[in-house]
Design a protein around this motif. Structure first.
Motif, PDB file in Angstrom:
ATOM      1  N   THR A   8       0.870  -1.376  -0.113  1.00 33.88           N
ATOM      2  CA  THR A   8       0.006  -0.073  -0.162  1.00 33.88           C
ATOM      3  C   THR A   8       0.756   1.250   0.032  1.00 33.88           C
ATOM      4  O   THR A   8       0.498   2.460  -0.289  1.00 33.88           O
ATOM      5  N   GLU A   9       2.113   1.129   0.323  1.00 40.49           N
ATOM      6  CA  GLU A   9       2.998   2.214   0.427  1.00 40.49           C
ATOM      7  C   GLU A   9       4.575   1.983   0.358  1.00 40.49           C
ATOM      8  O   GLU A   9       4.570   0.646   1.100  1.00 40.49           O
ATOM      9  N   ARG A  10       5.278   2.644  -0.160  1.00 35.91           N
ATOM     10  CA  ARG A  10       6.739   2.230  -0.364  1.00 35.91           C
ATOM     11  C   ARG A  10       7.362   3.637  -0.566  1.00 35.91           C
ATOM     12  O   ARG A  10       6.702   4.690  -0.894  1.00 35.91           O
ATOM     13  N   GLY A  11       8.762   3.706  -0.184  1.00 36.32           N
ATOM     14  CA  GLY A  11       9.490   4.654  -0.143  1.00 36.32           C
ATOM     15  C   GLY A  11      10.757   4.588   0.505  1.00 36.32           C
ATOM     16  O   GLY A  11      11.383   3.559   0.868  1.00 36.32           O
ATOM     17  N   PHE A  12      11.237   5.673   1.060  1.00 39.98           N
ATOM     18  CA  PHE A  12      12.557   5.682   1.794  1.00 39.98           C
ATOM     19  C   PHE A  12      12.300   6.481   2.922  1.00 39.98           C
ATOM     20  O   PHE A  12      11.714   7.416   3.324  1.00 39.98           O
ATOM     21  N   CYS A  13      13.250   6.137   4.152  1.00 41.16           N
ATOM     22  CA  CYS A  13      13.392   6.899   5.357  1.00 41.16           C
ATOM     23  C   CYS A  13      14.829   6.891   5.560  1.00 41.16           C
ATOM     24  O   CYS A  13      15.542   6.299   5.312  1.00 41.16           O
ATOM     25  N   TRP A  14      14.836   8.258   6.023  1.00 45.86           N
ATOM     26  CA  TRP A  14      16.277   8.676   6.253  1.00 45.86           C
ATOM     27  C   TRP A  14      16.561   9.407   7.792  1.00 45.86           C
ATOM     28  O   TRP A  14      15.673   9.895   8.133  1.00 45.86           O
ATOM     29  N   SER A  15      18.037   9.366   8.244  1.00 47.24           N
ATOM     30  CA  SER A  15      18.105   9.994   9.526  1.00 47.24           C
ATOM     31  C   SER A  15      19.733  10.270   9.602  1.00 47.24           C
ATOM     32  O   SER A  15      20.579   9.523   8.821  1.00 47.24           O
ATOM     33  N   THR A  16      20.203  11.109  10.224  1.00 50.83           N
ATOM     34  CA  THR A  16      21.574  11.186  10.612  1.00 50.83           C
ATOM     35  C   THR A  16      22.072  10.118  11.864  1.00 50.83           C
ATOM     36  O   THR A  16      23.192  10.158  12.122  1.00 50.83           O
ATOM     37  N   SER A  17      21.066   9.421  12.088  1.00 53.49           N
ATOM     38  CA  SER A  17      21.216   8.093  13.053  1.00 53.49           C
ATOM     39  C   SER A  17      21.137   6.907  12.333  1.00 53.49           C
ATOM     40  O   SER A  17      20.288   6.954  11.509  1.00 53.49           O
ATOM     41  N   PRO A  18      21.703   5.772  12.609  1.00 50.76           N
ATOM     42  CA  PRO A  18      21.631   4.536  12.115  1.00 50.76           C
ATOM     43  C   PRO A  18      20.229   3.837  12.162  1.00 50.76           C
ATOM     44  O   PRO A  18      19.578   4.360  13.191  1.00 50.76           O
ATOM     45  N   ASN A  19      19.927   3.083  11.307  1.00 48.48           N
ATOM     46  CA  ASN A  19      18.337   2.539  11.267  1.00 48.48           C
ATOM     47  C   ASN A  19      17.300   3.245  11.323  1.00 48.48           C
ATOM     48  O   ASN A  19      16.277   3.150  12.122  1.00 48.48           O
ATOM     49  N   PRO A  20      17.212   3.983  10.424  1.00 51.92           N
ATOM     50  CA  PRO A  20      16.014   4.899  10.056  1.00 51.92           C
ATOM     51  C   PRO A  20      14.869   3.992  10.048  1.00 51.92           C
ATOM     52  O   PRO A  20      15.026   2.975   9.579  1.00 51.92           O
ATOM     53  N   SER A  21      13.730   4.509  10.657  1.00 52.89           N
ATOM     54  CA  SER A  21      12.467   3.647  10.294  1.00 52.89           C
ATOM     55  C   SER A  21      11.324   4.566  10.383  1.00 52.89           C
ATOM     56  O   SER A  21      11.470   6.059  10.397  1.00 52.89           O
ATOM     57  N   LEU A  22       9.908   4.104   9.949  1.00 56.95           N
ATOM     58  CA  LEU A  22       8.971   5.021   9.911  1.00 56.95           C
ATOM     59  C   LEU A  22       8.558   5.850  11.141  1.00 56.95           C
ATOM     60  O   LEU A  22       8.212   6.829  11.009  1.00 56.95           O
ATOM     61  N   GLN A  23       8.998   5.426  12.336  1.00 61.60           N
ATOM     62  CA  GLN A  23       8.788   5.808  13.500  1.00 61.60           C
ATOM     63  C   GLN A  23       9.843   6.531  13.982  1.00 61.60           C
ATOM     64  O   GLN A  23       9.755   7.581  14.993  1.00 61.60           O
ATOM     65  N   ASN A  24      11.258   6.440  13.450  1.00 60.22           N
ATOM     66  CA  ASN A  24      12.300   7.132  13.926  1.00 60.22           C
ATOM     67  C   ASN A  24      13.093   7.710  12.757  1.00 60.22           C
ATOM     68  O   ASN A  24      14.055   6.619  12.130  1.00 60.22           O
ATOM     69  N   ASN A  25      13.029   8.723  12.255  1.00 54.14           N
ATOM     70  CA  ASN A  25      13.465   9.162  11.247  1.00 54.14           C
ATOM     71  C   ASN A  25      13.700  10.669  11.196  1.00 54.14           C
ATOM     72  O   ASN A  25      12.912  11.509  12.060  1.00 54.14           O
ATOM     73  N   THR A  49      27.358  16.033   5.974  1.00 49.86           N
ATOM     74  CA  THR A  49      26.733  15.103   7.051  1.00 49.86           C
ATOM     75  C   THR A  49      26.470  13.922   6.650  1.00 49.86           C
ATOM     76  O   THR A  49      26.033  13.660   5.500  1.00 49.86           O
ATOM     77  N   THR A  50      26.702  12.841   7.377  1.00 51.10           N
ATOM     78  CA  THR A  50      26.474  11.446   7.381  1.00 51.10           C
ATOM     79  C   THR A  50      25.104  11.471   7.351  1.00 51.10           C
ATOM     80  O   THR A  50      24.489  11.608   8.446  1.00 51.10           O
ATOM     81  N   TYR A  51      24.558  10.626   6.401  1.00 53.77           N
ATOM     82  CA  TYR A  51      23.147  10.098   6.458  1.00 53.77           C
ATOM     83  C   TYR A  51      22.916   8.568   6.159  1.00 53.77           C
ATOM     84  O   TYR A  51      23.826   8.064   5.566  1.00 53.77           O
ATOM     85  N   TYR A  52      21.806   8.024   6.959  1.00 54.55           N
ATOM     86  CA  TYR A  52      21.620   6.765   6.679  1.00 54.55           C
ATOM     87  C   TYR A  52      20.174   6.345   6.063  1.00 54.55           C
ATOM     88  O   TYR A  52      19.312   7.415   6.600  1.00 54.55           O
ATOM     89  N   VAL A  53      19.942   5.475   5.133  1.00 56.37           N
ATOM     90  CA  VAL A  53      18.811   5.666   4.261  1.00 56.37           C
ATOM     91  C   VAL A  53      18.447   4.137   4.210  1.00 56.37           C
ATOM     92  O   VAL A  53      19.340   3.229   3.962  1.00 56.37           O
ATOM     93  N   ARG A  54      16.925   3.807   4.262  1.00 58.85           N
ATOM     94  CA  ARG A  54      16.542   2.508   4.082  1.00 58.85           C
ATOM     95  C   ARG A  54      15.234   2.678   3.178  1.00 58.85           C
ATOM     96  O   ARG A  54      14.477   3.319   3.530  1.00 58.85           O
ATOM     97  N   ALA A  55      15.028   1.695   2.292  1.00 55.71           N
ATOM     98  CA  ALA A  55      13.967   1.551   1.596  1.00 55.71           C
ATOM     99  C   ALA A  55      12.781   0.869   2.521  1.00 55.71           C
ATOM    100  O   ALA A  55      13.207   0.093   3.436  1.00 55.71           O
ATOM    101  N   TYR A  56      11.629   1.156   2.394  1.00 52.90           N
ATOM    102  CA  TYR A  56      10.613   0.489   3.197  1.00 52.90           C
ATOM    103  C   TYR A  56       9.340   0.151   2.256  1.00 52.90           C
ATOM    104  O   TYR A  56       9.317   0.543   1.017  1.00 52.90           O
TER     105      TYR A  56
END
Length: 193
Positions: A8-25, A49-56
């Motif tokens: 139903t939804e797809r995309g990317f979440c990103w953060s300056t902290s490791p392991n970004p998620s839909l709740q922590n980004n 700046t260092t960023y971390y990204v994950r597809a979801y």
């Protein structure tokens, strides 16, 4: 793979902290729904700046994440503001600036540059007022009387030179400024002024 249930939804979440998620980004880019490849543009990032990204991908069962990737953004030019020109005489003036953002890289030089032509650069007359962020004051010297000058603050980091807003001023003609005070202690043969 949809896991037997429609994505139903797809995309990317990103953060300056490791392991970004839909709740922590620090940001989410939604890239549609369904199966297949997808792309998205991350925006609002800071320089150097260092960023971390994950597809979801989310469906009615939950959300799954792809492997985490890491990248470092390039530095961007600093942000600098030119302060108002003051203490204008025939041969000198005072200005300065405020480096409000470093652009993610150390500010190695700052000051003001001036010229009789608009949009002065560091190839024109300039002051050197140290390094780093924050406010600074510059003394412009060796000016000519009755001349219009343009001045801009500048700041340098590893990505280049940035300029502040342009200010304009005209030097005085160099004449002495006098005023006469009201006479006092007036007598028949004298007065004070």
């Amino acid at each position: 793979h949809q896991g037997g249930v429609v994505v139903t939804e797809r995309g990317f979440c990103w953060s300056t902290s490791p392991n970004p998620s839909l709740q922590n980004n620090q940001g989410i880019v939604i890239a549609g729904s369904g199966m297949g490849g997808f792309v998205g543009n991350l925006s609002g990032l800071s320089g150097n700046t260092t960023y971390y990204v994950r597809a979801y991908a989310s469906n009615s069962i939950g959300t799954s994440y792809g492997s985490q990737l890491q990248f470092i953004t390039s530095p961007v030019p600093p942000t600098v503001i030119t302060t108002t020109v003051s203490n204008v005489t025939a041969f000198t003036a005072t200005s300065g600036g405020n480096v409000t953002a470093s652009g993610g890289s150390a500010v190695t030089a700052r000051g003001v540059c001036w010229s009789t032509s608009p949009s002065p650069t560091v190839t024109d007359n300039l002051t050197s007022n140290g390094s780093g962020s924050g406010s600074f004051t510059s003394n412009l010297t060796n000016l000519l009387p009755s001349t219009t000058y343009y001045v801009r603050a500048y700041a340098v980091n590893s990505s280049g030179t940035a300029y502040g807003n342009q200010a304009q001023f005209t030097t005085t003609d160099g004449s002495a400024v006098l005023s006469t005070t009201t006479p006092s202690n007036i007598s028949a043969i004298s007065a004070t002024s």
